[in-house]
Design an enzyme around this catalytic site. Structure first.
Site, PDB file in Angstrom:
ATOM      1  N   SER A 124       0.820  -1.210   0.000  1.00  0.00           N
ATOM      2  CA  SER A 124       0.000   0.000   0.000  1.00  0.00           C
ATOM      3  C   SER A 124       0.850   1.255   0.000  1.00  0.00           C
ATOM      4  CB  SER A 124      -0.904  -0.001   1.237  1.00  0.00           C
ATOM      5  OG  SER A 124      -1.531   1.250   1.430  1.00  0.00           O
ATOM      6  N   TYR A 148      -1.019   0.082   9.982  1.00  0.00           N
ATOM      7  CA  TYR A 148      -1.233  -0.655   8.737  1.00  0.00           C
ATOM      8  C   TYR A 148      -0.031  -0.506   7.815  1.00  0.00           C
ATOM      9  CZ  TYR A 148      -3.305  -1.787   4.170  1.00  0.00           C
ATOM     10  OH  TYR A 148      -3.563  -2.316   2.925  1.00  0.00           O
TER      11      TYR A 148
END
Length: 321
Positions: A124, A148
């Site tokens: 990501s 994350y």
């Protein structure tokens, strides 16, 4: 050709399954088996000559990948993850799913001698953060500003090291924010980027929690799926010593997104959006970079969207409009 997909019941996994079955082959070989893993059994259309095995697994449980890996897959797509806001809210869960399960998957490959298996992991833009240059490239230092992104960055380094050692043939694709996702909003901090378009196009209200001058780095579901397919076919010898890179998204502001919505669906659609600032979401999304030099991905044959209007028009076509 045996292909395994973790997170197969998610929207990206579902689209990847459809695309692979449409192609019928990968790396020039016919697809003979698909093994699908998720918390719930992933549905898949029947395809002549393809054995489809769907397994409901908690990937944090010991041995969760054993049956899949015993089948010695040629390609593994590792899409399973706890998304951004959920990983920030629950550190233990994020670590267990995003990092520990990835390590278990790599160890499972190592213990079975699956050195030729291409492992494609979805990472990501959240892996970046902190003090950053105006334009980033693949070698910009990773300083994620949320759990994350940190968990994804740790997985990237681990996959790179296992590949360096010849234990697996890994590749990490850093995904831009995917727009427009179908379905309903999820726990991802970036979920609003789809909902402020999807819901108004469906005649429903949506909430925009960020300032309209916020920039995002985005890519359509179509192009992401094509990138995943292509990622299995790029020869390992051309990847070099560092196997993580950013896919070629486009930079667009929220204001530009809303202007495209107005152009394609009228002012009435834009009026369905309520602006309600959310400091938590702004803090997470605002830490993500938005401008990248993606020459490496371009050179390897990965393709992005032409412009944001193309992204919205693709959603309208896929939605049957």
């Amino acid at each position: 050709m045996h292909i395994a997909i973790t997170g197969a019941a998610g929207f990206l996994g579902h689209r990847l399954i459809q695309r692979l079955l449409e192609r019928g082959e990968l790396r020039g070989e016919p697809i003979r088996r698909l093994t699908l893993i998720d918390q719930l059994e992933a549905g898949a259309p029947e395809a002549a000559g393809v054995e489809i095995v769907s397994q409901a697994r908690d990937i944090t449980a010991p041995g969760a990948f054993d049956a899949m890996l015993d089948g010695r897959p040629d390609v593994i797509y590792h899409l399973a993850a706890v998304v951004s806001s959920a990983a920030e809210a629950d550190l233990e869960l994020g670590l267990a799913v995003n990092f520990d399960a990835t390590r278990a998957l790599l160890e499972g490959c190592r213990s079975r001698g699956l050195s030729a298996t291409r492992l494609v992991m979805a990472s990501s833009v959240a892996a970046y953060g902190g003090e950053l240059p105006e334009t980033l490239d693949d070698m910009t230092a990773l300083q994620p500003q949320n759990s994350y992104g940190t968990q994804k960055a740790m997985c990237e380094l681990l996959i790179n090291d296992y590949s360096r050692r010849g234990l697996v043939d890994g590749l990490v694709l850093r995904l831009p924010t995917i727009v427009i996702r179908p379905g309903r909003p999820n726990a991802a901090a970036s979920s609003f980027a789809s909902s402020i378009l999807r819901e108004p196009l469906n005649g429903e209200e949506a909430i925009c929690p960020v300032p309209t001058d916020l920039d995002l780095f985005v890519m359509s579901p179509r192009k992401v799926v094509e990138a995943l397919v292509h990622g299995a076919e790029v020869p390992g010898e051309v990847l070099g010593s560092f196997r993580a890179f950013m896919l070629p998204g486009i930079t667009v502001s929220v204001a530009e997104m809303l202007e495209t919505l107005r152009e394609l669906a009228g002012q009435a659609a834009v009026k369905r959006i309520r602006h309600e600032p959310d400091a938590r979401i702004q803090a997470i999304v605002g830490s993500w970079p938005t401008r990248f030099n993606t020459r490496r991905a371009d050179r390897l044959g990965f393709e992005g969207d032409r412009d944001f209007q193309e992204i919205v028009e693709a959603f309208l076509v896929d939605s049957g409009r």
